[in-house]
Design a protein around this motif. Structure first.
Motif, PDB file in Angstrom:
ATOM      1  N   GLU A  68     -74.877 -91.626 -68.116  1.00  0.00           N
ATOM      2  CA  GLU A  68     -74.794 -90.805 -69.318  1.00  0.00           C
ATOM      3  C   GLU A  68     -75.581 -91.476 -70.430  1.00  0.00           C
ATOM      4  O   GLU A  68     -75.345 -92.619 -70.790  1.00  0.00           O
ATOM      5  CB  GLU A  68     -73.347 -90.596 -69.747  1.00  0.00           C
ATOM      6  N   ALA A  69     -76.551 -90.787 -70.926  1.00  0.00           N
ATOM      7  CA  ALA A  69     -77.311 -91.301 -72.058  1.00  0.00           C
ATOM      8  C   ALA A  69     -76.903 -90.481 -73.269  1.00  0.00           C
ATOM      9  O   ALA A  69     -76.962 -89.258 -73.246  1.00  0.00           O
ATOM     10  CB  ALA A  69     -78.803 -91.167 -71.799  1.00  0.00           C
ATOM     11  N   VAL A  70     -76.435 -91.152 -74.280  1.00  0.00           N
ATOM     12  CA  VAL A  70     -75.969 -90.478 -75.483  1.00  0.00           C
ATOM     13  C   VAL A  70     -76.836 -90.921 -76.644  1.00  0.00           C
ATOM     14  O   VAL A  70     -76.943 -92.109 -76.915  1.00  0.00           O
ATOM     15  CB  VAL A  70     -74.483 -90.820 -75.769  1.00  0.00           C
ATOM     16  N   GLU A  71     -77.469 -89.971 -77.284  1.00  0.00           N
ATOM     17  CA  GLU A  71     -78.252 -90.295 -78.465  1.00  0.00           C
ATOM     18  C   GLU A  71     -77.400 -90.012 -79.684  1.00  0.00           C
ATOM     19  O   GLU A  71     -76.776 -88.964 -79.789  1.00  0.00           O
ATOM     20  CB  GLU A  71     -79.522 -89.460 -78.505  1.00  0.00           C
ATOM     21  N   THR A  72     -77.362 -90.962 -80.581  1.00  0.00           N
ATOM     22  CA  THR A  72     -76.571 -90.812 -81.794  1.00  0.00           C
ATOM     23  C   THR A  72     -77.225 -91.614 -82.895  1.00  0.00           C
ATOM     24  O   THR A  72     -78.073 -92.465 -82.636  1.00  0.00           O
ATOM     25  CB  THR A  72     -75.110 -91.275 -81.559  1.00  0.00           C
ATOM     26  N   SER A  73     -76.840 -91.354 -84.094  1.00  0.00           N
ATOM     27  CA  SER A  73     -77.369 -92.158 -85.193  1.00  0.00           C
ATOM     28  C   SER A  73     -76.395 -93.293 -85.493  1.00  0.00           C
ATOM     29  O   SER A  73     -75.218 -93.221 -85.161  1.00  0.00           O
ATOM     30  CB  SER A  73     -77.579 -91.293 -86.440  1.00  0.00           C
ATOM     31  N   VAL A  74     -76.912 -94.324 -86.105  1.00  0.00           N
ATOM     32  CA  VAL A  74     -76.104 -95.487 -86.441  1.00  0.00           C
ATOM     33  C   VAL A  74     -75.547 -95.295 -87.845  1.00  0.00           C
ATOM     34  O   VAL A  74     -76.285 -95.018 -88.778  1.00  0.00           O
ATOM     35  CB  VAL A  74     -76.936 -96.787 -86.357  1.00  0.00           C
ATOM     36  N   GLY A  75     -74.226 -95.425 -87.961  1.00  0.00           N
ATOM     37  CA  GLY A  75     -73.577 -95.271 -89.259  1.00  0.00           C
ATOM     38  C   GLY A  75     -73.285 -96.610 -89.898  1.00  0.00           C
ATOM     39  O   GLY A  75     -73.495 -97.661 -89.304  1.00  0.00           O
ATOM     40  N   SER A  76     -72.795 -96.575 -91.110  1.00  0.00           N
ATOM     41  CA  SER A  76     -72.440 -97.809 -91.812  1.00  0.00           C
ATOM     42  C   SER A  76     -71.013 -98.211 -91.461  1.00  0.00           C
ATOM     43  O   SER A  76     -70.196 -97.379 -91.086  1.00  0.00           O
ATOM     44  CB  SER A  76     -72.596 -97.639 -93.316  1.00  0.00           C
ATOM     45  N   VAL A  77     -70.731 -99.488 -91.607  1.00  0.00           N
ATOM     46  CA  VAL A  77     -69.423-100.037 -91.261  1.00  0.00           C
ATOM     47  C   VAL A  77     -68.515 -99.977 -92.480  1.00  0.00           C
ATOM     48  O   VAL A  77     -68.879-100.448 -93.558  1.00  0.00           O
ATOM     49  CB  VAL A  77     -69.562-101.492 -90.770  1.00  0.00           C
ATOM     50  N   ALA A  78     -67.348 -99.387 -92.290  1.00  0.00           N
ATOM     51  CA  ALA A  78     -66.358 -99.356 -93.363  1.00  0.00           C
ATOM     52  C   ALA A  78     -65.331-100.451 -93.099  1.00  0.00           C
ATOM     53  O   ALA A  78     -65.066-100.807 -91.963  1.00  0.00           O
ATOM     54  CB  ALA A  78     -65.664 -97.996 -93.398  1.00  0.00           C
ATOM     55  N   GLY A  79     -64.770-100.991 -94.132  1.00  0.00           N
ATOM     56  CA  GLY A  79     -63.757-102.026 -93.961  1.00  0.00           C
ATOM     57  C   GLY A  79     -63.424-102.670 -95.282  1.00  0.00           C
ATOM     58  O   GLY A  79     -63.912-102.256 -96.344  1.00  0.00           O
ATOM     59  N   ASP A  80     -62.610-103.695 -95.216  1.00  0.00           N
ATOM     60  CA  ASP A  80     -62.179-104.354 -96.446  1.00  0.00           C
ATOM     61  C   ASP A  80     -63.176-105.399 -96.935  1.00  0.00           C
ATOM     62  O   ASP A  80     -62.978-106.018 -97.975  1.00  0.00           O
ATOM     63  CB  ASP A  80     -60.801-104.986 -96.251  1.00  0.00           C
ATOM     64  N   GLY A  81     -64.258-105.645 -96.195  1.00  0.00           N
ATOM     65  CA  GLY A  81     -65.277-106.590 -96.613  1.00  0.00           C
ATOM     66  C   GLY A  81     -65.027-108.021 -96.185  1.00  0.00           C
ATOM     67  O   GLY A  81     -65.906-108.861 -96.310  1.00  0.00           O
ATOM     68  N   THR A  82     -63.827-108.339 -95.685  1.00  0.00           N
ATOM     69  CA  THR A  82     -63.548-109.713 -95.279  1.00  0.00           C
ATOM     70  C   THR A  82     -63.626-109.904 -93.778  1.00  0.00           C
ATOM     71  O   THR A  82     -63.968-110.980 -93.313  1.00  0.00           O
ATOM     72  CB  THR A  82     -62.153-110.163 -95.762  1.00  0.00           C
ATOM     73  N   SER A  83     -63.281-108.871 -93.008  1.00  0.00           N
ATOM     74  CA  SER A  83     -63.413-108.966 -91.559  1.00  0.00           C
ATOM     75  C   SER A  83     -63.573-107.577 -90.972  1.00  0.00           C
ATOM     76  O   SER A  83     -63.188-106.573 -91.572  1.00  0.00           O
ATOM     77  CB  SER A  83     -62.204-109.660 -90.929  1.00  0.00           C
ATOM     78  N   VAL A  84     -64.194-107.546 -89.806  1.00  0.00           N
ATOM     79  CA  VAL A  84     -64.383-106.293 -89.087  1.00  0.00           C
ATOM     80  C   VAL A  84     -64.225-106.581 -87.598  1.00  0.00           C
ATOM     81  O   VAL A  84     -64.586-107.655 -87.119  1.00  0.00           O
ATOM     82  CB  VAL A  84     -65.764-105.663 -89.412  1.00  0.00           C
TER      83      VAL A  84
END
Length: 157
Positions: A68-84
Motif C-alpha cells: 500500500e502506497a499512501v501519498e499524504t502531506s506532512v503536517g506540523s507537530v502539535a504539543g506542549d513544546g517540551t516533549s513529543v
C-alpha cells in the motif's frame, strides 16, 4: 613444526544470531524535489532499486514490495513544546531523546552518505539514529525536524 588444534571436548564460544522472518517496515519519505519523487515512486512501483537493499549484511539481501502506497502531506507537530512522542527513529539527535521509565532506547550508527566511482562505492558520513524498544520514543521537539503523517509524529533527516 607441530600444529596444535584446540581441544574440541571443552566449551567453546558460540556466536548466536537472531533473524527476523518476514519483517515489514513503514517508510515515510518527504521531498520537495519532483524528479526525486518521481524516480522513487517509479522504482517502488516496479520493485527495483539503484542498489540491492540489504538488512545490514551482504548475506541478508532484501526485496522491497509496496502493498500500500499512501501519498499524504506532512503536517506540523502539535504539543506542549517540551516533549513529543515520536513514532520513528530519530536521526542525529540522540541528545533530544528523553528517557522514560520502563522504556529502552537504542542508538545505531549507520551510513548517512556515500560516494561512488567506477571501482565501487564507500561511506563518506555516518549518522546515529535513536529508537525505542516500543512503538514510540519521547524527544524534545526543538532539536528535531518533525512532521506528522496521519496521527504519527515522525522525524526527518
Amino acid at each position: 613444526m607441530q600444529v596444535e588444534y584446540p581441544d574440541s571436548t571443552t566449551n567453546r564460544q558460540i556466536h548466536s544470531y537472531e533473524y527476523l522472518v518476514d519483517p515489514a517496515y513503514r517508510l515515510s519519505i518527504a521531498t520537495e524535489d519532483q524528479a526525486v519523487y518521481e524516480t522513487l515512486a517509479n522504482r517502488l512501483d516496479a520493485g527495483t532499486s539503484h542498489y540491492t537493499p540489504s538488512m545490514g549484511l551482504s548475506e541478508l539481501l532484501a526485496t522491497v514490495t509496496t502493498p500500500e502506497a499512501v501519498e499524504t502531506s506532512v503536517g506540523s507537530v502539535a504539543g506542549d513544546g517540551t516533549s513529543v512522542s515520536v513514532a520513528s527513529a530519530i536521526p542525529d539527535a540522540t541528545d533530544a531523546v528523553i528517557p522514560q521509565p520502563g522504556q529502552t532506547q537504542h542508538v545505531e550508527r549507520v551510513p548517512a552518505a556515500m560516494a561512488a566511482d567506477a571501482s565501487g562505492r564507500w561511506t563518506t558520513d555516518y549518522a546515529d539514529y535513536a529508537f525505542a524498544g516500543g512503538e514510540s520514543i519521547e524527544a524534545a521537539p526543538a532539536e528535531l525536524s518533525l512532521g506528522t503523517v496521519g496521527d504519527r509524529a515522525i522525524a526527518f533527516y
